[in-house]
Every structure is written in C-alpha cells, then in structure tokens.
Design an enzyme around this catalytic site. Structure first.
Site, short mmCIF file in Angstrom:
data_model
loop_
_atom_site.label_atom_id
_atom_site.label_comp_id
_atom_site.label_asym_id
_atom_site.label_seq_id
_atom_site.Cartn_x
_atom_site.Cartn_y
_atom_site.Cartn_z
CG HIS A 87 41.66 39.61 38.36
ND1 HIS A 87 41.86 38.07 37.41
CD2 HIS A 87 40.18 38.92 39.53
CE1 HIS A 87 40.86 37.66 38.40
NE2 HIS A 87 40.68 37.80 39.66
CB VAL B 259 44.46 45.51 47.60
CG1 VAL B 259 44.37 46.71 48.31
CG2 VAL B 259 44.55 47.24 46.62
CG MET C 176 44.80 43.68 44.06
SD MET C 176 43.81 42.43 45.53
CE MET C 176 42.98 42.54 44.71
CE1 TYR D 239 44.60 39.17 43.91
CE2 TYR D 239 44.04 37.56 41.38
CZ TYR D 239 43.50 38.22 43.61
OH TYR D 239 42.39 37.69 43.61
CG HIS E 254 51.03 37.05 47.06
ND1 HIS E 254 50.49 36.51 48.42
CD2 HIS E 254 52.34 37.68 47.29
CE1 HIS E 254 51.30 37.84 49.58
NE2 HIS E 254 51.83 37.93 48.68
#
Length: 108
Positions: A12, A38, A44, A79, A82
């Site tokens: 990404h 992360v 991630m 992600y 989230h």
C-alpha cells in the site's frame, strides 16, 4: 500472474504532498502517528517511509512516500476499516495524496 485477488503480499503506497504551512514538528507527529498503526492494526505487517531523492525532478510536488505491507487485499480492507486508521486518516489526509495498492511481482 494475474493482478488482484486476495492471496499474497500486497503493498500500500501513499505519496504525499504536504502544504507549506505544515511545520517540521507537525510532519514528525504525522509520520510517527502513521508508523504507530503497525502496532495496532493486526493486518499491517510492516511500514516504511522516505522522502524524494530523485535527480529527475518529476515528483510533481509529492515529497514523501509511505509504504505499508499486508498479507492480502483483505488485510488492506481490514486496515482501511480499522478505527485507528479511520481516526488517523481524518488527521492525515488533508494533504494531497496519491494511493496505490499493488502485488509485487518479478519478471523471472
């Protein structure tokens, strides 16, 4: 190998052009905030960033690149949805951004 699909590593990439009024201190806060994702977003797997060092001067004002690694396209979906990413994106994305998700492939 076909592009897309859910299996395999996905990168990404976010290219950013920050407004002139973004101070170095604010930029540091934004980068640290991005890197902290992360540790809170399970899908991630890695995060790297850097600034343009090209001598070609073709960056079109995009000075920073942020690369996140995921195990699948489904991981990117997790992600994006989230809560920590949603909250951070609302702070980060008033910048000009170009975002690309891709599956690394080799010619061999």
């Amino acid at each position: 190998m076909a592009a897309g699909g859910g299996d395999g590593v996905v990168k990404h990439l976010l290219l950013a052009r920050f407004k002139d009024e973004v101070t170095p201190e604010r930029l540091d806060q934004l980068i640290r905030g991005y890197a902290a994702l992360v540790d809170v977003v399970p899908s991630m797997k890695a995060f790297h960033w850097g600034t343009d060092v090209s001598i070609e001067n073709m960056h079109q004002g995009f000075t920073h690149v942020f690369e996140s690694t995921f195990e699948s396209t489904e991981g990117i979906k997790e992600y994006i949805e989230h809560p920590a990413h949603v909250q951070f994106a609302n702070v980060f994305l008033p910048v000009k951004a170009l975002i690309i998700d891709y599956k690394p492939t080799s010619v061999n």
